[in-house]
Structures are given as C-alpha cells and as structure tokens.
Scaffold this active site. Structure first.
Site, short mmCIF file in Angstrom:
data_model
loop_
_atom_site.label_atom_id
_atom_site.label_comp_id
_atom_site.label_asym_id
_atom_site.label_seq_id
_atom_site.Cartn_x
_atom_site.Cartn_y
_atom_site.Cartn_z
N THR A 151 -14.80 75.90 -44.82
CA THR A 151 -14.79 77.37 -44.90
C THR A 151 -15.01 77.97 -43.52
OG1 THR A 151 -15.77 77.14 -47.08
CG2 THR A 151 -15.82 79.34 -46.12
N THR A 165 -11.63 68.70 -51.64
CA THR A 165 -12.39 67.45 -51.49
C THR A 165 -11.58 66.28 -52.08
OG1 THR A 165 -13.45 68.07 -53.57
CG2 THR A 165 -14.70 68.48 -51.55
#
Ligand code: ADE
Length: 331
Positions: free
Chosen positions: A66, A159
């Site tokens: 992020t 992920t």
C-alpha cells in the site's frame, strides 16, 4: 476487552501506522530493486507525457505494498483511489469506482485475488482499452452501454499471485515481487520509527525487535509500539534489551518471531503426524483455522525460516522445526 476499547486500540494503531508510513522514496527503506525499476517506469512515462502501465505487486502481508501505491501516486501528482477485492463483490461496486475515475488517477486494488471472475472481466477492457461496458436492464430488454474511461493506472496488490487468472496477470505492464526485508533494513525501519515516535532505544533492543519482526515492517512497528507501552508503565527513559525481552515473553513471541499459532501448527505436524506430510485441509481442521489464513499468514514465514516445507503430498516440519521446539526427531 470491550468492543469499544478494542476499536479504540485499532484506531490508535491505524493512526500510528499512517504516521510511520514513509511519504517519499528516500524514506522508504529496502526493496531497492523494485524502487529503482518503479522510478524508471514513472520517470519515462512522465517524460513521454503518458500514464504509466498498470502494476501488480505480490508478496506476503505487511511488506509495504500500500505504501508503494501511495508513493507512486505522489510521484505522479495523481489522486489515489483505494479499494480492495473484498469490497468489490458485485459488478455495480466496480462500475461505481471506475465511473468516478478522473484523468491520471491511480486506482489501488488491495487483495486482488479476492476479485471474482465477473469483476475481473469488467476490468479487462477497462485496463486495456479504457472502456467500461455496462449492462442495463434484464432479459430481452437488456442493453449494453459503453463508457469511455479517462487514462488511469491500476495498481493491484495480492498475497496470492497464483490465484489471479492468467488473462488478468497478462494485462499488467509490470509485476513486482515484494519480498521479506533484510535484518539490517528492519533495524533501520525501527530506528526511523523510534525517532518519529520520540523513543530512545539501545542497539541491542533494536536487534531484538528486528529479529522478532518476521522481517516485516508492519510487525516491527507494532512490536515497537507494544514495547513503548511496557516502557511507559515502567517509567523507562531508554528502551533496553531487558524490556524488549520481557515484552516478547508477555506476547508469547519467541526469538525467531514465531507466535503461539505458528508453534501450534508445527507441533501438530510433529506430534500428531510424525512430522508430516499433512494435507492443508487436515491441518486447517485440526487447528480450527481457515485454510486461506494458514496459506496466507502462517505458512509464508514458516517456509522462509526453513521450519516448514511444502510437498505435493502435504506440509512437512523440518529438522530445524524439531530443534526450535526442542522436540526429538524420530529416526
Ligand atoms: N514503514 C513501513 N515500511 C517502511 C519502509 N519500507 N521504510 C521505512 N519505513 C517503513
């Protein structure tokens, strides 16, 4: 703990996480290769007066995906629109996001592996040709509307790269692996965070926190805040090794950064299944944990530390796992 106080703690954690988040490339420690490739891509696009290609970041949780999206939008002087695969369930959810994009926006989609196929299919023409196809109405009265989208850059993070379809992956101009940080990098991150929070730490205290951080900045910062609490209560001016060890013991985090659940997972494989191999479904049932959480949260770090191996027939605890848990390896 009451729900309210739990929420207050979460809010405090989010506030400090924002404070500690680097807001320029120079403050972003580690991931040097990714940073230099990104900087070249962004500079070249700016020089050509174009908008950068769509980007995909993959790697374990808490490694700064992020943060990279935020830095990219800053570098481009663009607005950052943030959403997550979890929030884009129905086609209308994504249509609303895309239809509101402005020229040059960076659209960050976290947990991109949670996007369903229907949503991915809306994204394809949006990414490729900046077209948004919307079906209005139902049955024989249904009509297809086409909307032209402004140029934008999609930054997606996941992920679980293997859960993204290959047509989706192929639409990104660059795919970057965000890997665990080095110990020295984590130490630098802790020192930087300590400075921002106005904390004094001894060198060995920094070392203890870094080794317990699972080579992950988010964990490092979280541990730093927990140690700060213990030091506060004990009126310590300098955070030393003693208070760090005491905090880690209280949190049941061991010298490799393993938590109770990591140890439990290894212990089950060793004690119940003679070291494995054990299938993921069996492990999930015995642990009472979701298989996705095991795959996303527990396994990557256990594999990285060499305590767990994956084989086609299941999960295996390594000799190092036996040694770490002080258990005897049967011959
Ligand atoms: N905080 C979280 N991630 C960081 C990073 N990569 N560099 C500096 N501080 C951070």
């Amino acid at each position: 703990m009451s729900k309210d106080s739990n929420n207050a703690i979460k809010k405090e954690d989010i506030q400090t996480e924002t404070m500690l988040r680097p807001d320029c490339w120079d403050d972003y420690i580690g991931q040097e290769k990714v940073k230099s490739n990104l900087k070249i891509m962004l500079e070249a696009a700016k020089k050509r007066g174009e908008f950068p290609d769509h980007l995909l970041f993959y790697g374990p949780q808490g490694l700064g995906k992020t943060t990279l999206a935020t830095l990219i939008s800053k570098e481009l002087g663009a607005n950052l629109r943030v959403t997550s695969g979890v929030n884009l369930e129905k086609s209308g959810d994504l249509v609303a996001v895309l239809a509101n994009l402005e020229k040059g926006d960076v659209l960050f989609i976290d947990e991109a592996h949670r996007l369903n196929r229907m949503i991915e299919e809306i994204l394809y023409p949006a990414m490729e040709a900046r077209k948004l196809y919307i079906t209005v109405g139902k049955g024989p009265a249904a009509r297809m509307l086409t909307l032209d989208l402004p140029p934008f850059t999609l930054v997606a993070a996941t992920t679980r790269l293997n859960l993204l379809s290959s047509p989706f992956r192929s639409r990104f101009g660059a795919i970057f692996n965000i890997d665990y940080y080095g110990l020295d990098e984590i130490e630098k991150i802790i020192s930087r965070s300590a400075q921002i929070l106005g904390l004094k730490l001894s060198d060995d205290a920094i070392g203890i926190l870094a080794r317990a951080s699972r080579f992950t900045p988010r964990n490092a910062n979280r541990l730093l805040k927990r140690v700060r609490d213990f030091a506060e209560v004990k009126n310590l001016e300098v955070i030393n090794a003693g208070i760090c060890n005491h905090t880690m013991e209280s949190l049941e985090i061991d010298n490799l950064g393993l938590e109770k659940y990591d140890r439990k997972l290894l212990e089950i494989i060793i004690k119940k299944y003679d070291g494995g191999p054990v299938g993921l479904n069996t492990l999930a049932a015995v642990l009472g944990e979701d298989r996705g959480i095991i795959e996303e949260v527990y396994e990557p770090f256990l594999i990285k530390t060499g305590l767990l191996q994956k084989s086609s027939s299941g999960r295996i605890a390594t000799a190092d796992a036996y040694e770490h848990l002080n258990l005897e390896l049967k011959s």
